[in-house]
Design a protein around this motif. Structure first.
Motif, PDB file in Angstrom:
ATOM      1  N   THR A  72       3.910 -28.385  34.679  1.00 35.08           N
ATOM      2  CA  THR A  72       2.965 -27.286  34.892  1.00 35.08           C
ATOM      3  C   THR A  72       1.576 -27.648  34.374  1.00 35.08           C
ATOM      4  OG1 THR A  72       4.793 -25.714  34.617  1.00 35.08           O
ATOM      5  CG2 THR A  72       2.566 -24.827  34.473  1.00 35.08           C
ATOM      6  N   ASN A  73       1.525 -28.247  33.173  1.00 29.43           N
ATOM      7  CA  ASN A  73       0.237 -28.645  32.588  1.00 29.43           C
ATOM      8  C   ASN A  73      -0.492 -29.666  33.453  1.00 29.43           C
ATOM      9  OD1 ASN A  73       0.578 -26.940  30.413  1.00 29.43           O
ATOM     10  ND2 ASN A  73       1.427 -28.528  29.079  1.00 29.43           N
ATOM     11  N   VAL A  77       9.435 -29.001  32.557  1.00 30.55           N
ATOM     12  CA  VAL A  77       8.760 -27.905  33.266  1.00 30.55           C
ATOM     13  C   VAL A  77       7.380 -27.654  32.654  1.00 30.55           C
ATOM     14  CG1 VAL A  77       8.826 -25.418  33.737  1.00 30.55           C
ATOM     15  CG2 VAL A  77      10.889 -26.809  34.046  1.00 30.55           C
ATOM     16  N   ILE A  78       7.303 -27.659  31.307  1.00 28.57           N
ATOM     17  CA  ILE A  78       6.017 -27.433  30.619  1.00 28.57           C
ATOM     18  C   ILE A  78       5.007 -28.524  30.985  1.00 28.57           C
ATOM     19  CG2 ILE A  78       4.879 -27.429  28.357  1.00 28.57           C
ATOM     20  CD1 ILE A  78       7.476 -26.097  27.268  1.00 28.57           C
ATOM     21  N   GLU A  79       5.433 -29.798  30.886  1.00 28.57           N
ATOM     22  CA  GLU A  79       4.527 -30.918  31.186  1.00 28.57           C
ATOM     23  C   GLU A  79       4.126 -30.940  32.659  1.00 28.57           C
ATOM     24  OE1 GLU A  79       2.969 -32.976  29.109  1.00 28.57           O
ATOM     25  OE2 GLU A  79       3.864 -31.709  27.565  1.00 28.57           O
ATOM     26  N   VAL A  90      13.238 -27.958  29.795  1.00 23.41           N
ATOM     27  CA  VAL A  90      12.112 -27.100  29.376  1.00 23.41           C
ATOM     28  C   VAL A  90      10.852 -27.939  29.172  1.00 23.41           C
ATOM     29  CG1 VAL A  90      11.224 -25.643  27.506  1.00 23.41           C
ATOM     30  CG2 VAL A  90      13.544 -25.284  28.371  1.00 23.41           C
ATOM     31  N   PHE A  91      10.984 -29.070  28.463  1.00 19.10           N
ATOM     32  CA  PHE A  91       9.841 -29.967  28.249  1.00 19.10           C
ATOM     33  C   PHE A  91       9.275 -30.459  29.575  1.00 19.10           C
ATOM     34  CE2 PHE A  91      11.460 -31.266  23.804  1.00 19.10           C
ATOM     35  CZ  PHE A  91      10.717 -30.255  23.216  1.00 19.10           C
TER      36      PHE A  91
END
Length: 199
Positions: free
Chosen positions: A189-190, A185-187, A182-183
């Motif tokens: 994407t950012n 994917v978030i990073e 999850v971390f």
């Protein structure tokens, strides 16, 4: 004279380009050397902690399972340290020294001939230095892989010796892996949004 002047200008441009490449190689070499030094220091700390832990386990005679995993981990970390030390001590960076430049081969030549000779020498140095950097980087990466395996084996040893049932251990591992994904994917994407070219 005009032809020589043009040739000399071209040679100076070529020399500056070659010198930039040499400087780039030197910066890469220095960066790798610094990183290897940091890796060696980190491995030393990890190895000391692990060996102290093993000594504590043997002296206290605590009943633990899968000690082979911990010993295997120590071997991986020791090999990692040896590889990092070898990478740190590999061949020195090649460069033109002042004593070489004072040789008759350099002093007796005209400016344009001297530029040609220095360009050739620099090109040879760049080729040799690429091999040196390649060797250092390879050993450093292999050292890091072994270190990661060693640390993972320590974590596995701790998990195997936790006083809980296997289903709880598996759930904990899956939870950690899930949160990590999850971390990521978030990073990812950012950073994709930040680095996306503006229209």
């Amino acid at each position: 004279m005009g032809g020589n002047s043009v040739d000399e200008t071209k040679l100076e441009l070529i020399y500056n380009e070659i010198l930039d490449q040499w400087r780039g190689s030197f910066r890469t070499y220095q960066t790798i050397r610094e990183r290897i030094g940091q890796i060696i220091a980190f491995i030393g700390i990890i190895l000391n902690l692990e060996l102290l832990g093993i000594l504590q386990i043997f002296s206290s005679k605590i009943p633990l399972y899968y000690m082979e995993v911990l010993i295997l981990s120590s071997l991986f970390i020791i090999i990692s340290l040896l590889m990092a030390a070898f990478a740190y001590r590999t061949a020195p960076f090649q460069n033109l020294t002042s004593t070489v430049c004072l040789d008759d081969k350099f002093i007796s030549k005209s400016r344009i001939e001297l530029l040609k000779i220095i360009c050739e020498e620099r090109i040879d140095d760049i080729k040799i230095n690429k091999k040196i950097i390649h060797q250092r980087a390879t050993w450093a990466h292999v050292s890091l892989y072994n270190l990661v395996i060693g640390i993972l084996l320590v974590a596995l040893f701790i998990i195997l010796n936790l006083p809980s049932d296997n289903s709880l251990k598996v759930c904990s591992i899956l939870l950690v892996i899930g949160i990590t994904i999850v971390f990521y994917v978030i990073e990812h994407t950012n950073f994709s949004k930040i680095l996306k070219p503006k229209k």
